[in-house]
Motif scaffolding. Structure first.
Motif, mmCIF file in Angstrom:
data_model
loop_
_atom_site.group_PDB
_atom_site.id
_atom_site.type_symbol
_atom_site.label_atom_id
_atom_site.label_comp_id
_atom_site.label_asym_id
_atom_site.label_seq_id
_atom_site.Cartn_x
_atom_site.Cartn_y
_atom_site.Cartn_z
ATOM 1 N N ALA A 61 37.730 27.464 13.194
ATOM 2 C CA ALA A 61 36.947 27.741 14.407
ATOM 3 C C ALA A 61 35.471 27.453 14.186
ATOM 4 O O ALA A 61 34.813 26.849 15.042
ATOM 5 C CB ALA A 61 37.151 29.197 14.834
ATOM 6 N N SER A 62 34.952 27.860 13.051
ATOM 7 C CA SER A 62 33.538 27.639 12.749
ATOM 8 C C SER A 62 33.204 26.151 12.692
ATOM 9 O O SER A 62 32.192 25.710 13.253
ATOM 10 C CB SER A 62 33.192 28.309 11.411
ATOM 11 O OG SER A 62 31.876 28.012 11.031
ATOM 12 N N ALA A 64 34.753 23.711 14.160
ATOM 13 C CA ALA A 64 34.871 23.139 15.506
ATOM 14 C C ALA A 64 33.645 23.451 16.356
ATOM 15 O O ALA A 64 33.093 22.566 17.022
ATOM 16 C CB ALA A 64 36.136 23.663 16.184
ATOM 17 N N VAL A 65 33.194 24.688 16.323
ATOM 18 C CA VAL A 65 32.031 25.089 17.121
ATOM 19 C C VAL A 65 30.774 24.378 16.632
ATOM 20 O O VAL A 65 29.979 23.865 17.425
ATOM 21 C CB VAL A 65 31.863 26.625 17.104
ATOM 22 C CG1 VAL A 65 30.532 27.037 17.692
ATOM 23 C CG2 VAL A 65 33.017 27.284 17.853
ATOM 24 N N LYS A 66 30.583 24.321 15.320
ATOM 25 C CA LYS A 66 29.407 23.632 14.762
ATOM 26 C C LYS A 66 29.410 22.155 15.122
ATOM 27 O O LYS A 66 28.382 21.588 15.484
ATOM 28 C CB LYS A 66 29.349 23.796 13.248
ATOM 29 C CG LYS A 66 28.917 25.165 12.789
ATOM 30 C CD LYS A 66 28.885 25.213 11.277
ATOM 31 C CE LYS A 66 28.552 26.596 10.767
ATOM 32 N NZ LYS A 66 28.597 26.639 9.295
ATOM 33 N N ALA A 68 30.891 20.692 17.709
ATOM 34 C CA ALA A 68 30.604 20.555 19.147
ATOM 35 C C ALA A 68 29.112 20.719 19.417
ATOM 36 O O ALA A 68 28.525 19.968 20.203
ATOM 37 C CB ALA A 68 31.410 21.579 19.936
ATOM 38 N N ASP A 69 28.490 21.686 18.751
ATOM 39 C CA ASP A 69 27.047 21.903 18.924
ATOM 40 C C ASP A 69 26.238 20.698 18.440
ATOM 41 O O ASP A 69 25.269 20.291 19.083
ATOM 42 C CB ASP A 69 26.594 23.159 18.173
ATOM 43 C CG ASP A 69 27.085 24.448 18.821
ATOM 44 O OD1 ASP A 69 27.540 24.406 19.992
ATOM 45 O OD2 ASP A 69 27.019 25.497 18.142
ATOM 46 N N ASN A 78 28.856 16.960 26.169
ATOM 47 C CA ASN A 78 29.681 18.157 26.073
ATOM 48 C C ASN A 78 31.079 17.717 25.710
ATOM 49 O O ASN A 78 31.654 16.865 26.379
ATOM 50 C CB ASN A 78 29.715 18.911 27.408
ATOM 51 C CG ASN A 78 28.420 19.621 27.678
ATOM 52 O OD1 ASN A 78 27.862 20.258 26.789
ATOM 53 N ND2 ASN A 78 27.926 19.520 28.888
ATOM 54 N N ILE A 81 37.144 21.262 24.009
ATOM 55 C CA ILE A 81 37.760 21.904 22.843
ATOM 56 C C ILE A 81 39.000 22.650 23.307
ATOM 57 O O ILE A 81 38.947 23.425 24.265
ATOM 58 C CB ILE A 81 36.793 22.901 22.158
ATOM 59 C CG1 ILE A 81 35.530 22.191 21.700
ATOM 60 C CG2 ILE A 81 37.486 23.580 20.982
ATOM 61 C CD1 ILE A 81 34.506 23.115 21.066
ATOM 62 N N LEU A 84 40.821 26.848 20.423
ATOM 63 C CA LEU A 84 39.828 27.647 19.693
ATOM 64 C C LEU A 84 40.220 29.122 19.526
ATOM 65 O O LEU A 84 40.014 29.671 18.447
ATOM 66 C CB LEU A 84 38.464 27.515 20.365
ATOM 67 C CG LEU A 84 37.253 27.891 19.537
ATOM 68 C CD1 LEU A 84 37.227 27.185 18.196
ATOM 69 C CD2 LEU A 84 35.985 27.575 20.301
ATOM 70 N N ALA A 87 42.878 29.085 16.727
ATOM 71 C CA ALA A 87 42.272 28.322 15.627
ATOM 72 C C ALA A 87 43.246 27.935 14.523
ATOM 73 O O ALA A 87 42.865 27.774 13.378
ATOM 74 C CB ALA A 87 41.064 29.063 15.051
ATOM 75 N N ILE A 92 39.146 18.579 19.290
ATOM 76 C CA ILE A 92 37.826 18.322 19.857
ATOM 77 C C ILE A 92 37.851 16.904 20.408
ATOM 78 O O ILE A 92 38.029 15.950 19.657
ATOM 79 C CB ILE A 92 36.716 18.467 18.794
ATOM 80 C CG1 ILE A 92 36.762 19.870 18.197
ATOM 81 C CG2 ILE A 92 35.347 18.155 19.388
ATOM 82 C CD1 ILE A 92 36.107 19.985 16.859
#
Length: 129
Positions: A61-62, A64-66, A68-69, A78, A81, A84, A87, A92
Motif C-alpha cells: 500500500a505504501s 502504491a500511494v507514494k 501515485a503521488d 492522476n 488505483i 488499495l 493491498a 496502478i
C-alpha cells in the motif's frame, strides 16, 4: 511553445520518463523482484507493464500511494488505483505504464509475467536501476 504543446510534442519521451520514474520509485521503496514487460506490439492498453512485490500489505500500500503521488507531482497525472484497501494486489493505471504490486504469495498465484510474455522470455526483463 505552450506547456500543452510541449507536452504533446514530447509524448513519446514522457512514456519513457514515466517508466523510469516508476522503476526508480519502486527501487527507492525496496520493492522485490521488479520486472518490466514491454507491451508495445502485444497490447494497446499500455506501453509497459511493471510487476513488483512488497513484503507485506503495508509495504504494498505504501509503495502504491507514494508512486501515485510522485506521478501526480512530476507529470500532473492522476492515476487510477485498484485494490488499495486489501493491498494484496494493487493495480496502478498510469495510462502508458501499468503497475502491479503484489504480496509474494498472490503474485505467484496469478503469475502475470508468464501470461504477458506470451512464451517469449526475452521480452521479460528484470528492472535493475
Amino acid at each position: 511553445m505552450t506547456e500543452h504543446n510541449a507536452e504533446a510534442a514530447g509524448a513519446a519521451v514522457d512514456v519513457e520518463q514515466l517508466h523510469q520514474l516508476v522503476l526508480r520509485s519502486l527501487d527507492d521503496d525496496q520493492a522485490q523482484e521488479v520486472v518490466s514487460i514491454p507491451l508495445t506490439g502485444k497490447s494497446n492498453i499500455a506501453d509497459h507493464m511493471v510487476i513488483a512485490s512488497g513484503r507485506s500489505t503495508r509495504q504494498v500500500a505504501s509503495m502504491a500511494v507514494k508512486l501515485a503521488d510522485k506521478i501526480k507531482e512530476q507529470f500532473g497525472r492522476n492515476v487510477r488505483i485498484e485494490g488499495l484497501p486489501a493491498a494484496d494486489w494493487v493495480l496502478i493505471d498510469a495510462d502508458d505504464v501499468i503497475v502491479h504490486i503484489f504480496r509474494p504469495e498472490v503474485r505467484n498465484f496469478y503469475n502475470l509475467e508468464r501470461m504477458w510474455a506470451f512464451g517469449d522470455e526475452t521480452n521479460v526483463s528484470a528492472a535493475r536501476g
